[in-house]
Design a protein around this motif. Structure first.
Motif, short mmCIF file in Angstrom:
data_model
loop_
_atom_site.label_atom_id
_atom_site.label_comp_id
_atom_site.label_asym_id
_atom_site.label_seq_id
_atom_site.Cartn_x
_atom_site.Cartn_y
_atom_site.Cartn_z
N GLY A 291 15.28 15.20 42.71
CA GLY A 291 16.67 15.60 42.63
C GLY A 291 16.90 17.08 42.45
N ALA A 316 18.92 13.18 39.47
CA ALA A 316 17.97 12.51 40.35
C ALA A 316 18.70 11.83 41.50
CB ALA A 316 17.13 11.50 39.57
N SER A 317 19.04 12.62 42.51
CA SER A 317 19.77 12.07 43.66
C SER A 317 18.99 10.96 44.34
CB SER A 317 20.10 13.19 44.65
OG SER A 317 18.93 13.92 45.01
#
Length: 408
Positions: A291, A316-317
């Motif tokens: 992320g 945290a994509s």
């Protein structure tokens, strides 16, 4: 009670190849987790979509490494010129970020990028002309990499003969693996890059062209809207960011299709699904992993977890984009998925400036490969693909076979 940090196992080949089972458990365990990430750095990992969306717009979370308490973050930068490296819009906040972004935003609007379509298509076809007679290729080295490198080089006005050099230096500066970077290697790469950019920008001063670097030089010399360090940092950011994630979008997207034959078949049968497919590739296995880093300017609380001032917050994509509370059946690749508002390009004022260009290149690259490479298949078992271990995710190579043909 303070959490004990969870070590993300970057030395485990199984994790590097498929980190999502570990990510899923982290999300189940809690919305914010202390972790040790690649390079041994510690961060507070925000794992859920709504929390990540809010964090990316929270002014208490800075993009400036100077706000971080961990000295190793600065020590990872080239020792000879750290100030210059950080003077770019990726690592600044308003008002500097606003001023710097405005200087280049016009070149990356959807309308401006749409005008590049014929040239991007021409580059894609030329690259495929070179491999279609062979019936096999590494689609990263021969296609996914040179396409965005060529596009950003032409947009900026970088001579074709220089592209191999700046790509090699960028790799040494940006593509860092699981271990802490080698300071000597980083310093050497930045010295080369800084010297190259100084010379290139000097050439633009002497003989301006119709390119983005010439426009930035004019903004520096005639309008005084940025200083020399900012000019160097902006040129480096545009060069590096202009290709390094798009390579992984193209490579990971094709790899995902080859691992999901039903989705590959749907896309071949209905090319109109391609724009939505690009969004799904970005959500399902995006190039930024896990992320996006921010730094707490003050003590903050996210999802009930207290985070101290100076801590690294990693939105945290890659984990949030598989949050089942936001995406139905998140672990299923679905190129026709609706309402696909992923976080792969970030959110808020730092939303990726190059998103329209990355989308265009992804659509043209993947669409053209599917059209011109019939019978496309992996040349090795999926488990033998090697993936980048940390920070930027994508296959290092993508060996494929296809039905050989003639250039068209």
């Amino acid at each position: 009670m303070s959490q004990q940090p969870v070590l993300l196992p970057y030395t485990d080949p199984a994790f590097v190849a498929d980190p999502f089972p570990v990510y899923r458990q982290l999300r189940v365990d809690g919305p914010v987790r202390r972790v040790v990430i690649a390079g041994g750095l510690e961060a507070w990992l925000v794992t859920r979509y709504e929390d990540g969306l809010a964090a990316l717009s929270d002014p208490r979370l800075s993009s400036d490494v100077a706000d971080a308490s961990d000295p190793r973050l600065v020590e990872r930068l080239p020792a000879t010129d750290r100030g210059s490296v950080l003077r770019n819009m990726l690592r600044t906040d308003p008002p500097d970020h606003t001023r710097l972004r405005r200087l280049v935003s016009r070149a990356f609007t959807a309308r401006s990028v749409a005008g590049l379509r014929p040239r991007v298509q021409e580059i894609a076809d030329r690259l495929l002309d070179e491999i279609v007679p062979d019936g096999r290729a590494d689609l990263v080295g021969s296609f996914a990499l040179p396409l965005p490198v060529t596009v950003i080089s032409e947009l900026l006005g970088v001579p074709v003969t220089d592209r191999g050099d700046f790509q090699r230096w960028t790799d040494d500066l940006v593509l860092q693996g699981a271990e802490p970077p080698d300071p000597a290697r980083t310093d050497e790469a930045w010295r080369h890059m800084h010297g190259y950019l100084t010379g290139l920008l000097g050439a633009k001063r002497a003989r301006p062209g119709h390119d983005l670097l010439s426009a930035l030089v004019a903004a520096r010399d005639e309008e005084r809207r940025l200083d020399e360090d900012e000019l160097i940092a902006m040129a480096f950011l545009l060069l590096a960011a202009g290709y390094i994630t798009t390579v992984n979008l193209i490579g990971s997207g094709i790899a995902a299709l080859l691992a999901h034959p039903d989705q590959l078949r749907r896309l071949r049968e209905d090319p109109a699904l391609l724009p939505g497919a690009i969004e799904e590739f970005l959500r399902f296995d995006g190039p930024v992993n896990p992320g996006i880093a921010r730094f707490a300017r003050e003590d903050v609380t996210i999802a009930g977890v207290d985070i101290p001032r100076g801590a690294t917050v990693l939105v945290a994509s890659a984990i949030a984009d598989r949050d089942p509370d936001h995406f139905p059946e998140p672990d299923r690749l679905d190129i026709s998925r609706q309402d696909n508002a992923h976080l792969a390009f970030g959110h808020g004022i730092h939303y990726c400036l190059g998103a329209p260009l990355a989308r265009l290149e992804g659509q043209i690259a993947i669409g053209t490969a599917l059209r011109r490479l019939p019978g496309l298949a992996l040349a090795v078992p999926p488990g033998e693909l090697r993936w980048r271990p940390g920070g930027l995710r994508g296959p290092e190579r993508l060996p494929v076979t296809f039905t050989a043909g003639a250039p068209v």
